[in-house]
Design an enzyme around this catalytic site. Structure first.
Site, mmCIF file in Angstrom:
data_model
loop_
_atom_site.group_PDB
_atom_site.id
_atom_site.type_symbol
_atom_site.label_atom_id
_atom_site.label_comp_id
_atom_site.label_asym_id
_atom_site.label_seq_id
_atom_site.Cartn_x
_atom_site.Cartn_y
_atom_site.Cartn_z
ATOM 1 N N HIS A 120 -8.742 7.695 3.050
ATOM 2 C CA HIS A 120 -8.165 9.047 3.095
ATOM 3 C C HIS A 120 -9.253 10.092 2.930
ATOM 4 O O HIS A 120 -10.169 9.945 2.141
ATOM 5 C CB HIS A 120 -7.070 9.234 2.037
ATOM 6 C CG HIS A 120 -7.461 8.806 0.659
ATOM 7 N ND1 HIS A 120 -7.506 7.487 0.260
ATOM 8 C CD2 HIS A 120 -7.832 9.524 -0.430
ATOM 9 C CE1 HIS A 120 -7.886 7.422 -0.999
ATOM 10 N NE2 HIS A 120 -8.098 8.635 -1.443
ATOM 11 N N CYS A 163 0.837 -1.210 0.000
ATOM 12 C CA CYS A 163 0.000 0.000 0.000
ATOM 13 C C CYS A 163 0.872 1.261 0.000
ATOM 14 O O CYS A 163 1.734 1.440 0.865
ATOM 15 C CB CYS A 163 -0.910 -0.022 1.224
ATOM 16 S SG CYS A 163 -1.764 1.530 1.522
ATOM 17 N N CYS A 218 0.563 3.346 3.225
ATOM 18 C CA CYS A 218 1.309 2.726 4.343
ATOM 19 C C CYS A 218 2.805 3.021 4.184
ATOM 20 O O CYS A 218 3.501 3.268 5.179
ATOM 21 C CB CYS A 218 1.080 1.224 4.396
ATOM 22 S SG CYS A 218 -0.525 0.743 5.073
HETATM 23 P P1 5GP Z 1 -8.690 8.731 -4.452
HETATM 24 O O1 5GP Z 1 -9.066 8.843 -5.894
HETATM 25 O O2 5GP Z 1 -8.280 7.330 -4.082
HETATM 26 O O3 5GP Z 1 -9.721 9.305 -3.519
HETATM 27 O O4 5GP Z 1 -7.462 9.701 -4.267
HETATM 28 C C1 5GP Z 1 -6.150 9.298 -4.200
HETATM 29 C C2 5GP Z 1 -5.321 10.568 -4.134
HETATM 30 O O5 5GP Z 1 -4.007 10.220 -3.750
HETATM 31 C C3 5GP Z 1 -5.208 11.307 -5.465
HETATM 32 O O6 5GP Z 1 -5.681 12.640 -5.306
HETATM 33 C C4 5GP Z 1 -3.718 11.253 -5.791
HETATM 34 O O7 5GP Z 1 -3.243 12.432 -6.407
HETATM 35 C C5 5GP Z 1 -3.086 11.014 -4.441
HETATM 36 N N1 5GP Z 1 -1.844 10.252 -4.499
HETATM 37 C C6 5GP Z 1 -1.657 9.065 -5.115
HETATM 38 N N2 5GP Z 1 -0.391 8.635 -4.950
HETATM 39 C C7 5GP Z 1 0.235 9.585 -4.189
HETATM 40 C C8 5GP Z 1 1.564 9.711 -3.671
HETATM 41 O O8 5GP Z 1 2.440 8.863 -3.879
HETATM 42 N N3 5GP Z 1 1.847 10.813 -2.933
HETATM 43 C C9 5GP Z 1 0.892 11.767 -2.668
HETATM 44 N N4 5GP Z 1 1.285 12.806 -1.922
HETATM 45 N N5 5GP Z 1 -0.366 11.681 -3.142
HETATM 46 C C10 5GP Z 1 -0.697 10.609 -3.883
HETATM 47 ZN ZN ZN Z 2 -2.284 1.262 3.697
#
Ligand code: 5GP
Ligand code: ZN
Length: 115
Positions: free
Chosen positions: A102, A7, A10
């Site tokens: 999140h 993950c 994580c």
């Molecule tokens: P979801 O679509 O799952 O609600 O949002 C996931 C969010 O995580 C996205 O806005 C994406 O830009 C962010 N994200 C994904 N990978 C990373 C990462 O490695 N670092 C950071 N800071 N944000 C991430």
């Molecule tokens: Zn996790």
């Protein structure tokens, strides 16, 4: 499960992947989203690996409350004074991309990139 080795969030909590941290305590971690939709876009996550809102129950009441309260404190700290938006995406139809719970918190002056 307290951490999932596959993950990405994580790994951020464990310091194995860099992130721009804005807060850390015993239960919660917060950092800037890598692809911000707004001038300020942070993610507030539980340190424990919880996949989504589908997996929370009464045991998580305090944790979820802490995440919400922290959101207003951090927005203030980050200079957001004119309002902000909370988003939690859950599961496939909610278009959740990262499978670790999140809370998105977005704010700052309009226009935004998205949302
Ligand atoms: P979801 O679509 O799952 O609600 O949002 C996931 C969010 O995580 C996205 O806005 C994406 O830009 C962010 N994200 C994904 N990978 C990373 C990462 O490695 N670092 C950071 N800071 N944000 C991430
Ligand atoms: Zn996790």
């Amino acid at each position: 499960m307290s951490a999932d080795p596959n993950c990405i969030f994580c790994k951020i909590v464990a310091g194995q992947i860099p992130a721009s941290k804005v807060h850390e305590d015993d239960e919660v971690f917060a950092f800037h989203d890598i692809h911000p939709w707004a001038p300020v876009h942070i993610l507030i996550i539980p340190k424990r690996h919880i996949v989504s809102m589908v997996d929370v129950d009464a045991e998580h009441e305090g944790l979820l409350g802490r995440m919400m309260l922290l959101s207003s404190r951090l927005m203030k700290q980050l200079g957001v004074t004119n309002g902000y938006r909370h988003v939690i995406n859950t599961g496939p139809d909610g278009r959740q991309e990262v499978q670790h719970l999140h809370l998105h918190v977005m704010g700052g002056p309009r226009p935004w990139n998205k949302g």
